[in-house]
Design a protein around this motif. Structure first.
Motif, PDB file in Angstrom:
ATOM      1  N   GLU A  54       0.814  -1.217   0.000  1.00  0.00           N
ATOM      2  CA  GLU A  54       0.000   0.000   0.000  1.00  0.00           C
ATOM      3  C   GLU A  54       0.850   1.270   0.000  1.00  0.00           C
ATOM      4  O   GLU A  54       0.338   2.356   0.161  1.00  0.00           O
ATOM      5  N   GLU A  55       2.131   1.112  -0.170  1.00  0.00           N
ATOM      6  CA  GLU A  55       3.024   2.267  -0.126  1.00  0.00           C
ATOM      7  C   GLU A  55       2.931   3.057  -1.420  1.00  0.00           C
ATOM      8  O   GLU A  55       2.907   2.514  -2.511  1.00  0.00           O
ATOM      9  N   GLU A  56       2.873   4.369  -1.281  1.00  0.00           N
ATOM     10  CA  GLU A  56       2.801   5.231  -2.459  1.00  0.00           C
ATOM     11  C   GLU A  56       4.208   5.433  -3.034  1.00  0.00           C
ATOM     12  O   GLU A  56       5.174   5.426  -2.295  1.00  0.00           O
TER      13      GLU A  56
END
Length: 60
Positions: A54-56
């Motif tokens: 879920e890391e941008e």
């Protein structure tokens, strides 16, 4: 904790009493002793969260 009320204590005790594998003993001094058998390595459940899923992307 000492600051917790009776309702919180009863909720915790209720959850523990419903947990399979935990033996509860209520002592005369109002404490509770918990006993359980450790799980064998093959019976342990390990949850791993993918921290990168879920890391941008970096803004640079």
């Amino acid at each position: 904790m000492d600051a917790d009320g009776d309702q919180e204590w009863e909720e915790v005790m209720g959850l523990l009493s419903e947990t399979d594998g935990i033996d509860m003993t209520f002592n005369d001094d109002a404490s509770v002793t918990l006993r359980w058998e450790p799980l064998a390595d093959e019976d342990r459940v390990v949850e791993v969260e993918n921290a990168f899923a879920e890391e941008e992307p970096a803004p640079f």
